[in-house]
Design a protein around this motif. Structure first.
Motif, PDB file in Angstrom:
ATOM      1  N   ALA A  79       0.895  -1.196  -0.039  1.00  0.00           N
ATOM      2  CA  ALA A  79       0.075   0.075   0.010  1.00  0.00           C
ATOM      3  C   ALA A  79       0.816   1.215   0.044  1.00  0.00           C
ATOM      4  N   ALA A  80       2.038   1.365   0.793  1.00  0.00           N
ATOM      5  CA  ALA A  80       2.913   2.457   1.033  1.00  0.00           C
ATOM      6  C   ALA A  80       3.561   2.609  -0.647  1.00  0.00           C
ATOM      7  N   LEU A  81       3.989   1.703  -1.075  1.00  0.00           N
ATOM      8  CA  LEU A  81       4.757   1.499  -2.475  1.00  0.00           C
ATOM      9  C   LEU A  81       3.842   2.310  -3.530  1.00  0.00           C
ATOM     10  N   GLU A  82       2.595   1.772  -3.571  1.00  0.00           N
ATOM     11  CA  GLU A  82       1.605   1.976  -4.334  1.00  0.00           C
ATOM     12  C   GLU A  82       1.274   3.719  -4.359  1.00  0.00           C
ATOM     13  N   THR A  83       1.121   4.063  -2.923  1.00  0.00           N
ATOM     14  CA  THR A  83       0.903   5.532  -2.689  1.00  0.00           C
ATOM     15  C   THR A  83       2.098   6.249  -3.202  1.00  0.00           C
ATOM     16  N   LEU A  84       3.372   5.802  -2.780  1.00  0.00           N
ATOM     17  CA  LEU A  84       4.473   6.437  -3.313  1.00  0.00           C
ATOM     18  C   LEU A  84       4.708   6.824  -4.777  1.00  0.00           C
ATOM     19  N   ALA A  85       4.173   5.693  -5.461  1.00  0.00           N
ATOM     20  CA  ALA A  85       4.069   5.723  -6.975  1.00  0.00           C
ATOM     21  C   ALA A  85       3.269   6.951  -7.453  1.00  0.00           C
ATOM     22  N   ILE A  86       2.036   6.957  -6.762  1.00  0.00           N
ATOM     23  CA  ILE A  86       1.100   7.980  -7.251  1.00  0.00           C
ATOM     24  C   ILE A  86       1.773   9.434  -6.630  1.00  0.00           C
ATOM     25  N   VAL A  87       2.173   9.471  -5.737  1.00  0.00           N
ATOM     26  CA  VAL A  87       2.769  10.640  -5.200  1.00  0.00           C
ATOM     27  C   VAL A  87       3.795  11.043  -6.329  1.00  0.00           C
ATOM     28  N   ALA A  88       4.584  10.189  -6.578  1.00  0.00           N
ATOM     29  CA  ALA A  88       5.815  10.381  -7.497  1.00  0.00           C
ATOM     30  C   ALA A  88       5.241  10.808  -8.922  1.00  0.00           C
ATOM     31  N   TYR A  89       4.356  10.156  -9.581  1.00  0.00           N
ATOM     32  CA  TYR A  89       3.975  10.403 -10.945  1.00  0.00           C
ATOM     33  C   TYR A  89       3.061  11.225 -11.199  1.00  0.00           C
ATOM     34  N   ARG A  90       2.122  11.441 -10.056  1.00  0.00           N
ATOM     35  CA  ARG A  90       0.695  12.450 -10.050  1.00  0.00           C
ATOM     36  C   ARG A  90       0.781  13.465  -9.214  1.00  0.00           C
ATOM     37  N   GLY A  91       1.938  13.868  -8.500  1.00  0.00           N
ATOM     38  CA  GLY A  91       2.019  14.756  -7.421  1.00  0.00           C
ATOM     39  C   GLY A  91       2.309  16.276  -7.985  1.00  0.00           C
ATOM     40  N   PRO A  92       2.012  17.192  -7.109  1.00  0.00           N
ATOM     41  CA  PRO A  92       1.515  17.299  -5.954  1.00  0.00           C
ATOM     42  C   PRO A  92       0.107  16.625  -5.923  1.00  0.00           C
ATOM     43  N   VAL A  93      -0.330  15.764  -5.060  1.00  0.00           N
ATOM     44  CA  VAL A  93      -1.509  15.240  -4.971  1.00  0.00           C
ATOM     45  C   VAL A  93      -2.077  14.924  -3.663  1.00  0.00           C
ATOM     46  N   SER A  94      -3.572  15.022  -3.612  1.00  0.00           N
ATOM     47  CA  SER A  94      -4.169  15.170  -2.006  1.00  0.00           C
ATOM     48  C   SER A  94      -4.399  13.640  -1.910  1.00  0.00           C
ATOM     49  N   ALA A 134      18.306  12.416 -10.142  1.00  0.00           N
ATOM     50  CA  ALA A 134      18.356  14.001  -9.825  1.00  0.00           C
ATOM     51  C   ALA A 134      17.177  14.598  -9.780  1.00  0.00           C
ATOM     52  N   SER A 135      15.995  14.177 -10.563  1.00  0.00           N
ATOM     53  CA  SER A 135      14.923  14.891 -10.538  1.00  0.00           C
ATOM     54  C   SER A 135      13.535  13.857 -10.776  1.00  0.00           C
ATOM     55  N   LEU A 136      12.358  14.200 -10.865  1.00  0.00           N
ATOM     56  CA  LEU A 136      11.220  13.181 -11.054  1.00  0.00           C
ATOM     57  C   LEU A 136      11.457  13.145 -12.411  1.00  0.00           C
ATOM     58  N   ASP A 137      11.844  14.086 -13.357  1.00  0.00           N
ATOM     59  CA  ASP A 137      12.025  13.658 -14.630  1.00  0.00           C
ATOM     60  C   ASP A 137      12.572  12.464 -15.061  1.00  0.00           C
ATOM     61  N   GLU A 138      13.368  11.997 -14.044  1.00  0.00           N
ATOM     62  CA  GLU A 138      14.208  10.855 -14.524  1.00  0.00           C
ATOM     63  C   GLU A 138      13.555   9.402 -14.328  1.00  0.00           C
ATOM     64  N   LEU A 139      12.310   9.531 -13.756  1.00  0.00           N
ATOM     65  CA  LEU A 139      11.555   8.693 -13.357  1.00  0.00           C
ATOM     66  C   LEU A 139      11.261   7.758 -14.827  1.00  0.00           C
ATOM     67  N   GLU A 140      11.378   6.417 -14.697  1.00  0.00           N
ATOM     68  CA  GLU A 140      10.726   5.628 -15.781  1.00  0.00           C
ATOM     69  C   GLU A 140       9.392   5.868 -16.378  1.00  0.00           C
ATOM     70  N   ALA A 141       9.173   5.877 -17.543  1.00  0.00           N
ATOM     71  CA  ALA A 141       8.042   6.062 -18.118  1.00  0.00           C
ATOM     72  C   ALA A 141       6.942   4.955 -17.759  1.00  0.00           C
ATOM     73  N   LEU A 142       5.686   5.407 -17.464  1.00  0.00           N
ATOM     74  CA  LEU A 142       4.837   4.251 -17.081  1.00  0.00           C
ATOM     75  C   LEU A 142       4.650   3.413 -18.212  1.00  0.00           C
ATOM     76  N   ALA A 143       4.060   2.107 -18.012  1.00  0.00           N
ATOM     77  CA  ALA A 143       4.079   0.990 -19.076  1.00  0.00           C
ATOM     78  C   ALA A 143       3.402   1.577 -20.312  1.00  0.00           C
ATOM     79  N   PRO A 144       3.886   1.150 -21.519  1.00  0.00           N
ATOM     80  CA  PRO A 144       3.358   1.902 -22.625  1.00  0.00           C
ATOM     81  C   PRO A 144       1.598   1.260 -23.044  1.00  0.00           C
ATOM     82  N   HIS A 145       1.244   0.209 -22.251  1.00  0.00           N
ATOM     83  CA  HIS A 145      -0.025  -0.310 -22.239  1.00  0.00           C
ATOM     84  C   HIS A 145      -1.151   0.275 -21.331  1.00  0.00           C
ATOM     85  N   LEU A 146      -0.639   1.402 -20.433  1.00  0.00           N
ATOM     86  CA  LEU A 146      -1.498   2.155 -19.561  1.00  0.00           C
ATOM     87  C   LEU A 146      -1.992   3.151 -20.461  1.00  0.00           C
TER      88      LEU A 146
END
Length: 193
Positions: A99-114, A166-178
Motif C-alpha cells: 500500500a505504501a509503495l502504491e501510494t509513493l508511486a502515485i505521489v511520484a507520478y501524479r504529485g502534488p496530489v491530495s 536527480a529529479s522526477l523527470d528521470e522516473l521511468e515512463a509508465l508502461a506503454p499499455h497504460l
C-alpha cells in the motif's frame, strides 16, 4: 492443514500468519487459514496474548497480541515505545508495504496530489500509507488544493536520493499499455464527481 501437520502446532501456525499481517485479521479468517475451528483459534489467541504479556509468571515479551478493529494483530509492547520510535526515526525500518509503495508511486507520478486523489486512484483509503511515507521522509506536504483546501503531497529530496534520481523527470515512463495522463485525469474527474 491439520494440527499434526503444523510443526509448531496451532500456536506456531497462528504466530506465522500474524507476523506477516499488516492489519488486524478476524479470528474467522485465521481459523480458515489454519483450517481449525474458530473456537479453538479464539482460545489459542487469548492464550498467546496472555503469554506475551507475561501472565502466569512467563517472561513478558517485546511484542503483544491485541484484538483490535474486529481482528487480531501483533504490536510492539508499549513498554518499548520510545525505543521503537527512535529506531524508526533513524530510518532503520522494514520494507514499505504494498500500500505504501502504491501510494509513493502515485505521489511520484501524479504529485502534488491530495489524500483524496490518492484514495480515488487506489480505490482504498490512503491515510495509513501517507502517514508512513511522511514519517519516513519520502513525501512531504507542499501546499493545499485551491478548490478543496486539501493538503497536497509531493516526494522529497530523500526520495530522489534513495531512488538515485536527480529529479522526477528521470522516473521511468509508465508502461506503454497504460492509458495516457489525459485519460487517467478524465477517469479521476469522473470518480471525484
Amino acid at each position: 492443514m491439520s494440527e499434526h501437520a503444523m510443526p509448531g502446532g496451532l500456536a506456531g501456525a497462528l504466530e506465522a500468519v500474524l507476523m506477516v499481517a499488516d492489519e488486524p485479521i478476524p479470528a474467522a479468517d485465521l481459523a480458515a487459514a489454519v483450517e481449525t475451528p474458530e473456537h479453538e483459534v479464539n482460545a489459542q489467541l487469548i492464550a498467546l496474548a496472555a503469554e506475551y504479556r507475561g501472565a502466569d509468571g512467563a517472561r513478558p515479551r517485546g511484542f503483544e497480541l491485541r484484538e483490535v478493529a474486529g481482528g487480531w494483530r501483533v504490536y510492539s509492547a508499549a513498554a518499548y515505545a520510545d525505543l521503537v520510535e527512535a529506531f524508526l526515526r533513524e530510518g532503520r525500518t522494514a520494507k514499505l508495504t504494498q500500500a505504501a509503495l502504491e501510494t509513493l508511486a502515485i505521489v511520484a507520478y501524479r504529485g502534488p496530489v491530495s489524500r483524496g486523489r490518492i484514495a480515488a486512484i487506489r480505490g482504498v483509503s490512503a491515510e495509513s500509507a501517507v502517514r508512513t511515507l511522511l514519517s519516513r521522509g519520502l513525501i512531504d506536504e507542499v501546499g493545499s488544493d485551491e478548490e478543496t483546501g486539501a493538503a497536497l503531497f509531493a516526494t522529497t529530496r530523500l526520495f530522489l536520493e534513495r531512488m538515485g534520481l536527480a529529479s522526477l523527470d528521470e522516473l521511468e515512463a509508465l508502461a506503454p499499455h497504460l492509458p495516457g495522463a489525459e485519460v487517467i485525469a478524465e477517469i479521476e474527474e469522473r470518480i471525484a464527481t
